[in-house]
Design an enzyme around this catalytic site. Structure first.
Site, PDB file in Angstrom:
ATOM      1  N   HIS A 270       0.881  -1.047  -0.199  1.00  0.00           N
ATOM      2  CA  HIS A 270       0.145   0.093   0.005  1.00  0.00           C
ATOM      3  C   HIS A 270       0.908   1.402  -0.032  1.00  0.00           C
ATOM      4  O   HIS A 270       0.739   2.106  -0.918  1.00  0.00           O
ATOM      5  CB  HIS A 270      -0.856   0.045   1.140  1.00  0.00           C
ATOM      6  N   ARG A 274       1.289   4.938  -2.745  1.00  0.00           N
ATOM      7  CA  ARG A 274       0.892   6.257  -2.381  1.00  0.00           C
ATOM      8  C   ARG A 274       2.101   7.090  -2.922  1.00  0.00           C
ATOM      9  O   ARG A 274       2.902   7.002  -2.618  1.00  0.00           O
ATOM     10  CB  ARG A 274       0.588   6.248  -0.897  1.00  0.00           C
TER      11      ARG A 274
END
Length: 399
Positions: A270, A274
């Site tokens: 994740h 980002r």
């Protein structure tokens, strides 16, 4: 100042020649896009593409009045023939400004990739920024005066728009139009939905835009809930909706789970997706964040928030659940949804959709499933937009 888009596609056009993908197969007729080129007030041509003269004629214009042709990106493939009467294409060095006899001023904008961006100021004072495919401005300084119109590779480089917003070069009334559209965006209504979430839009080839006309600027939803099953792509969808905005606060409700290598791998994946400008907060205390003023919030996810809340009220013990636990959880959910209703921040939240599968074998599993369904319904009731992601495809349930 008027800007006519002779093409809005990637340098190879859409569909790409000899490409069998679904997006190219669907890009036929009115959905086809020629390589992006801009005609400004009939006097300035930004990027010379094959068939530019015919594209101008189809749009009701002529290239006879063009006094300057500027290129924005390296050209691969055979040289493009310069139509008779047009000046030879050129470039403006980074940071330099070119003044045309027509009253237009063109300043070259340095990029972080090969190519040149162009900031055009018209005789009427209108301001346009045009960026080439795959390019984002480099060395921006704040504060900056907002442009009236920005034409950029919003799909391929959403961070370019984030950078412009961070310094004030893209403001609430800036019309952001996506160009250089390629086959990496699925066919159908998906491109328009993704762009609207970024505060941008796409137009057809041949469209003439009047600089300073803002009635078509899409409104970005204030609150969005993204639902989906395991590995459905819901987190990617949520992140995509905010990747063109700077200083997003990513709220991770799952914690670090020390010693759990599988969880650490998920968290790492994740984080790699980002943007570097985003910050991360690991907390389940969501109400204070929703109450405060600040940058957009991305909450991932409500399912883990509910697990923490149910732990706190003793929901897994039948006696504690009956003796005030259920009531305490209802209070927590109501406090959260009321904060969502009142928040002034842009919010995107992720949650699991677990009610469509096999009925859990345990009482605690059924309790969690039921409470998550109630939480999702209550949260969705406070959102302008609700999406369900299935197999990586986002279905709009509301908004």
């Amino acid at each position: 100042m008027d800007v006519t888009l002779l093409g809005t596609g990637a340098p190879a056009g859409l569909p790409r020649p000899d490409c069998p993908c679904a997006a190219c197969a669907a890009a036929q007729g009115e959905h086809a896009r020629a390589a992006t080129a801009l005609l400004v007030d009939g006097a300035l041509l930004l990027d010379l593409t094959p068939g530019a003269a015919f594209a101008a004629a189809r749009a009701g214009h002529s290239l006879a009045g063009v006094r300057q042709v500027l290129l924005s990106h390296p050209h691969d493939g055979p040289a493009v023939e310069v139509p008779a009467g047009l000046p030879q294409p050129g470039r403006v060095p980074d940071g330099r400004e070119l003044a045309l006899l027509t009253g237009h001023r063109v300043r070259a904008v340095a990029l972080d990739a090969p190519g040149t961006g162009y900031a055009v100021t018209g005789p009427d004072g209108g301001r346009v920024l045009y960026l080439p495919p795959g390019g984002a401005p480099a060395g921006l300084e704040a504060p900056a005066e907002p442009y009236d119109l920005i034409l950029a590779d919003v799909v391929g480089r959403p961070d370019a728009l984030a950078r412009l917003r961070a310094v004030g070069a893209a403001g609430p009334t800036t019309d952001v139009v996506a160009v250089h559209l390629d086959h990496d965006v699925p066919p159908g209504r998906e491109p328009a939905r993704r762009l609207a979430a970024a505060g941008a839009r796409a137009v057809r080839d041949g469209t003439t835009l009047t600089v300073g006309s803002y009635e078509d600027v899409p409104d970005v939803p204030r609150r969005t809930l993204v639902l989906g099953g395991a590995r459905s792509g819901k987190s990617v969808e949520a992140e995509r909706r905010l990747e063109s905005f700077p200083d997003v606060l990513y709220v991770a409700t799952g914690g670090s789970r020390s010693g759990d290598t599988e969880w650490a791998a998920r968290v790492g994946a994740h984080r790699e997706r980002r943007p570097d400008s985003w910050r991360t907060a690991e907390t389940c205390d969501l109400v204070p964040l929703l109450t405060e003023e600040g940058p957009p919030l991305l909450i991932d996810c409500l399912s883990l928030w509910l697990t923490d809340a149910m732990d706190a009220v003793g929901a897994w013990d039948d006696a504690e659940w009956a003796d005030g636990g259920e009531r305490a959880l209802r209070d927590r959910v109501r406090e959260l949804t009321e904060a969502v209703r009142a928040t002034r921040r842009t919010l995107v939240a992720v949650s699991n959709e677990v009610g469509s599968g096999i009925v859990p074998a345990t009482a605690s599993g059924r309790r969690y499933r039921d409470e998550l369904g109630r939480l999702n319904a209550a949260f969705a009731g406070e959102c302008e937009q609700v999406l369900l992601v299935v197999a990586g495809q986002a279905l709009v349930l509301r908004g």
